[in-house]
Write a protein that holds these residues in place. Structure first.
Motif, PDB file in Angstrom:
ATOM      1  N   SER A   1       0.819  -1.219   0.047  1.00 57.45           N
ATOM      2  CA  SER A   1      -0.018   0.140  -0.065  1.00 57.45           C
ATOM      3  C   SER A   1       0.712   1.169  -0.080  1.00 57.45           C
ATOM      4  O   SER A   1       0.533   2.426  -0.734  1.00 57.45           O
ATOM      5  CB  SER A   1      -1.104  -0.020   1.041  1.00 57.45           C
ATOM      6  OG  SER A   1      -1.857  -1.050   1.160  1.00 57.45           O
TER       7      SER A   1
ATOM      8  N   THR B   1      -9.132   2.023  -8.033  1.00 54.49           N
ATOM      9  CA  THR B   1     -10.140   2.650  -8.719  1.00 54.49           C
ATOM     10  C   THR B   1      -9.523   3.334 -10.015  1.00 54.49           C
ATOM     11  O   THR B   1     -10.172   3.427 -10.769  1.00 54.49           O
ATOM     12  CB  THR B   1     -11.011   3.515  -7.697  1.00 54.49           C
ATOM     13  OG1 THR B   1     -11.456   2.812  -6.771  1.00 54.49           O
ATOM     14  CG2 THR B   1     -12.026   4.249  -8.766  1.00 54.49           C
TER      15      THR B   1
ATOM     16  N   SER C   1     -12.638  -2.437  -4.887  1.00 55.96           N
ATOM     17  CA  SER C   1     -12.196  -1.509  -6.032  1.00 55.96           C
ATOM     18  C   SER C   1     -11.566  -2.511  -7.152  1.00 55.96           C
ATOM     19  O   SER C   1     -11.642  -1.846  -8.322  1.00 55.96           O
ATOM     20  CB  SER C   1     -11.041  -0.474  -5.577  1.00 55.96           C
ATOM     21  OG  SER C   1      -9.823  -1.191  -5.006  1.00 55.96           O
TER      22      SER C   1
ATOM     23  N   PRO D   1      -9.772  -5.910  -1.906  1.00 53.76           N
ATOM     24  CA  PRO D   1     -10.568  -4.785  -2.147  1.00 53.76           C
ATOM     25  C   PRO D   1     -11.868  -4.818  -3.229  1.00 53.76           C
ATOM     26  O   PRO D   1     -11.604  -5.269  -4.206  1.00 53.76           O
ATOM     27  CB  PRO D   1      -9.770  -3.736  -2.145  1.00 53.76           C
ATOM     28  CG  PRO D   1      -8.512  -4.382  -2.861  1.00 53.76           C
ATOM     29  CD  PRO D   1      -8.393  -5.641  -2.397  1.00 53.76           C
TER      30      PRO D   1
ATOM     31  N   ASP E   1      -6.474   0.987  -3.081  1.00 59.40           N
ATOM     32  CA  ASP E   1      -7.481   1.278  -3.949  1.00 59.40           C
ATOM     33  C   ASP E   1      -6.962   1.279  -5.254  1.00 59.40           C
ATOM     34  O   ASP E   1      -6.196   1.956  -5.433  1.00 59.40           O
ATOM     35  CB  ASP E   1      -8.058   2.514  -3.252  1.00 59.40           C
ATOM     36  CG  ASP E   1      -9.605   2.894  -4.134  1.00 59.40           C
ATOM     37  OD1 ASP E   1      -9.744   2.423  -5.173  1.00 59.40           O
ATOM     38  OD2 ASP E   1     -10.413   3.327  -3.600  1.00 59.40           O
TER      39      ASP E   1
END
Length: 904
Positions: free
Chosen positions: A324, A353, A375, A373, A351
């Motif tokens: 991350s 996205t 996403s 996730p 994330d």
């Protein structure tokens, strides 16, 4: 005339008419003419490998090239690639084809004499001679090709072409140079190269064992390099700083070298990079620490300042740190490929996205955790998702996949995931690879699989599935290459599968379930059949319907199968693994077993086979693992085992009815690591030549399985079709038999127990310095324990019990620091037990039945010395009587000198 000299087995030239002009040649396949003059300007007779409906097709031309080809004086484009001309000569150009600009002879098989004819093709811009196995000793013949821009000599032998570095100067208009897998000679003194072109350069020197000494070749042309391929060489150390000057670089491939340390900071300043492949090296450290400048921004925030990055491959390194923190995707990006497989990345996933262009995400083989996730479900372009071999957990529902209509490859295996899809869910995708092993899918068979009609590889092993398989499942896709349902609790009988028509050559693993009934009739083109650990019963004669030449792996072990083996081994000349252990087979081994010329592993353990070993087995000279234990084989051990089966690593004839002497020919098995001839009726002495078993004197490797056989599930060897079979060995270890699969590489064992062997223990056995177990118990051996037994420093288990050995225990046995299992019981040993931490820590039962032994760990006191005792002392004991450490009882009047005098 050109057609008449060619052999066209597949009708590639069927559109070509006769040479009488009745048909317009410009309409023939592979021919193109000038629209203005109608002269032939292009001739394409290539036959590349093409994929058509999942079938590989190759339709080569053969024969000779007719001299009439040279009449095509206006020819600009000639492609003869991927044919089988088998050394035919190209007609002598002698100034012909002077307008030729494109010549492709890749894999054409033409004679290398063509090299000396190319110098006059001054207008030639593209030349591909790759993969013809030419031996090219120098490159002088290239000097006349003044217009050449693209040169491909890959896959030829340039071992003696010491002038190859000059190619970077020789071609003033060069744009593309490919010299991959050419065995290029080492650069003794790098030439002084000048930047003679302003063109963009593409250079491929992969697969040549080049070292860092090649770097100076690139110094003066760095600013022009757009594509640089240096993979699979011997480049070491860190990436040199001059790479920072590659201001035009878009594609950099350094895969499979020995590069190490952190990923250098200056790579982050090459803002033009679209593809960066640093995989299969030894880079370490944090990814964030490795990237700076615009590249760091692109990886951490991927903002518009660095919009060029499309592919990043850092797989198979030792990169660590939090995923991350390394990849915090805050702004939209055009990144399409992100491969970080097999590193040491930790933490949770960020994330995703903003990565709307991502097609391929491979982050398996790390130490990632947390949940997947949601996403990821926004990545509508995603085609490949691999998060395998991590520690992800939680429930995966259909919500994650509702927008992934382009998904083709899905691998969630070896995590702690529960895949919970509704029984009425219809996925938006058609998957080609489905790998969900060790995920929880059960207890019911996953109904959503009924919607998948195109999968080639399905692995739902260890998924907690029980009950029977629904009938609809067996309508398997024709494209299937491998099916793995192993390690579940599936019950029932298998249907007749012979009517299934597969375009591939599929493999099947249904092992470790509870299937029962007879073996099913299987499709004729199976390559691997693994049905071990079930309840199948009856005959195996149906296997004879498997097509000749396809089967490579057959494992039917641990079932209830019975009867004699069918005499159809001649069908299976590509078989590499045959495992029929732990069944109820009987009868003799068919002589056609000698047809298994590719066999590496045979295990027939624990059946009721009988008779002599067929002499045809000596033809199987690739055999590495042969386990015939616990049967009723008889006769003498054949000498040809040692003469012909020289690749043997494991040999077990344990618990049969073999008799006669141990043939000295077995000493020729220099690779043998485990030799078990125990529980037979073998007689005679132990061969003196055992020191020739040299693998017993070589250190083992804990990561080295004794046999790990690689085989194909399908006939085409694609990435998902490769399987690994590790032979399981039953080994006598410390008095009990254990099944070993892993760590067998550490074992070096000789077990000759429970026979009728006589004579002395040969001293030569003590030269096998890496032995970890030696078992000679239950024989009629006499004489002394070899004085040099202490040379077996790695010995952990030694059993010499139930023989007629005499004399003292050698002092050198105290040097066996790893000895944890010792049995010397029921012999005629005498004297004091040597002192060592290992020996005194053993149970006294290890020395039971030796009346004249004394000292810890047994409680027996030293024997009273009498003239009778002394008369039984051998000269060997007396010569070292000071080491014998005789202890007299308190009432003894004997003195040491008197003892010597009495003995003498």
């Amino acid at each position: 005339m050109v057609k008449q000299s060619l052999i066209d087995d597949y009708g590639q030239l069927s559109s070509w008419g006769n040479e009488d002009g009745k048909k317009d040649c410009c309409l023939w396949r592979g021919v193109r003419c000038s629209n203005r003059t109608r002269h032939v300007i292009m001739l394409d007779l290539s036959n590349p490998w093409t994929l058509d409906h999942n079938l590989w097709e190759h339709n080569p031309l053969r024969g000779n090239i007719n001299p009439s080809l040279l009449d095509l004086q206006h020819l600009r484009y000639l492609d003869l690639s991927s044919n089988q001309f088998e050394g035919s000569m190209l007609p002598n150009l002698n100034g012909s084809l002077s307008k030729l600009r494109y010549l492709n002879l890749n894999r054409a098989g033409l004679s290398s004499t063509i090299l000396n004819q190319l110098g006059n093709l001054s207008e030639l811009q593209f030349l591909d001679l790759s993969y013809n196995d030419y031996n090219i000793s120098n490159l002088d013949w290239l000097h006349g090709l003044s217009s050449l821009r693209h040169l491909n000599l890959s896959g030829n032998n340039l071992t003696d072409a010491n002038d190859w570095p000059q190619l970077l100067n020789m071609l003033p208009y060069r744009e593309d140079l490919k010299l991959s897998w050419c065995m290029l000679p080492r650069i003794l003194s790098p030439p002084s190269l000048t930047n003679s072109t302003s063109s963009s350069l593409s250079i491929d020197l992969s697969g040549n064992n080049l070292t860092s000494s090649m770097y100076p070749l690139l110094f003066n042309i760095t600013s022009n390099i757009v594509y640089l391929e240096l993979s699979y060489n011997l480049l070491g150390g860190s990436i040199p700083e001059f790479f920072e000057n590659m201001i035009s670089l878009k594609y950099l491939y350094l895969r499979g070298n020995n590069l190490e340390s952190d990923i250098p900071k200056f790579l982050g300043n090459i803002c033009t990079i679209e593809t960066l492949d640093l995989s299969n090296n030894n880079f370490s450290g944090s990814i964030v620490a490795g990237f700076f400048g615009c590249l760091k921004n692109s990886l951490q925030i991927l903002d518009p300042r660095f919009s060029s990055l499309r592919e990043l491959d850092l797989s198979y390194n030792r990169l660590n740190g939090s995923f991350s923190e390394s990849f915090n995707f805050k702004e939209p990006s055009k990144l399409a490929v992100l491969w970080l497989w097999a590193n040491q990345l930790t933490g949770t996933l960020p994330d995703f996205t903003t990565l709307s262009s991502l097609k391929d995400l491979s982050i398996g083989g790390n130490q990632l955790n947390g949940t997947i996730p949601e996403s990821l479900g926004c990545l509508s372009e995603l085609e490949n998702l691999d998060v395998s071999r991590n520690s992800f957990e939680g429930v995966i529902s259909e919500t994650l996949f509702k927008n992934l209509s382009k998904l083709k490859f899905l691998d969630l295996s070896d995590n702690h995931l529960v895949v919970n899809f509704s029984s009425v869910w219809v996925p938006p995708f058609q998957l080609q690879q489905i790998v969900l092993s060790s995920c929880t899918l059960g207890p019911h068979f996953p109904k959503w699989l009924q919607t998948q009609k195109e999968f080639q590889h399905l692995d739902i092993s260890g998924a907690g599935i029980s009950g029977t398989i629904p009938d609809w499942f067996w309508d398997l896709p024709p494209s299937l290459s491998f099916l793995n349902l192993s390690h579940n609790q599936i019950t029932g009988m298998l249907p007749d599968l012979s009517s299934l028509k597969f375009k591939e050559f599929p493999g099947m693993d249904l092992s470790f379930n509870m299937f029962e009934g007879p073996l099913p009739v299987l499709p004729y083109n199976m390559t691997s059949i693994i049905l071990a650990k079930n309840r199948f019963s009856g005959s195996v004669s149906s296997l004879c319907k498997i097509a000749a030449g396809t089967l490579s792996m057959l494992d039917l072990s641990d079932n209830l199968l019975s009867g004699v083996l069918p005499d159809c081994f001649f069908h299976w000349q590509n078989l590499s693994v045959l495992n029929l252990a732990n069944n109820n087979f009987s009868g003799v081994i068919p002589t056609t077993v000698g047809s298994l010329l590719s066999i590496h592993t045979i295990s027939l353990r624990n059946n009721s086979f009988s008779g002599d070993l067929p002499s045809s087995l000596k033809n199987c000279n690739l055999l590495e693992f042969l386990d015939l234990s616990e049967n009723m084989f008889s006769g003498s051990i054949p000498a040809w085992i040692g003469e012909n089966l020289l690749s043997l690593i494991f040999l077990s004839l344990q618990a049969n009815e073999f008799y006669g002497r141990i043939p000295s020919n077995l000493c020729q098995l220099a690779k043998i690591r485990i030799l078990d001839l125990s529980q037979n009726t073998l007689a005679g002495s132990i061969p003196l030549c055992l020191n020739n078993l040299t693998a017993m004197a070589q250190k083992g490797d804990p990561d080295d399985d004794i046999i790990e056989q690689v085989y194909d599930h399908s006939g085409h060897g694609n990435g998902f079709s490769v399987g690994f079979y590790t032979a399981k060995a039953w080994v006598g270890w410390k008095g009990r038999r254990h099944e070993y699969e892993r760590s067998l590489g550490l074992l070096r064992i000789i077990d000759l127990a429970s026979n009728k062997l006589d004579g002395e223990i040969p001293d030569e056995i003590t030269r096998l310095s890496e032995l970890v177990e030696l078992n000679l118990s239950g024989n009629n051996l006499i004489g002394f324990i070899p004085e040099n037994i202490g040379q077996l420093k790695q010995l952990e288990s030694l059993d010499l019990s139930n023989n007629q050995l005499s004399g003292r225990i050698p002092n050198s046995m105290a040097d066996l620091n790893f000895l944890s299992d010792l049995n010397l019981s029921y012999n005629n040993l005498s004297g004091k037990i040597p002192t060592s931490t290992q020996l005194q820590s053993l149970d006294a039962s290890a020395f039971t039945g030796n009346q004249a032994l004394y000292g810890p760990p047994i409680t027996q006191q030293s024997p009273k010395m009498t003239r009778f005792n002394l008369n039984h002392l051998k000269k060997r004991e007396m010569n070292s009587i000071d080491g014998y450490m005789l202890e007299w009882e308190s009432d003894s009047s004997w003195h040491f000198g008197e003892l010597l005098a009495l003995y003498c």
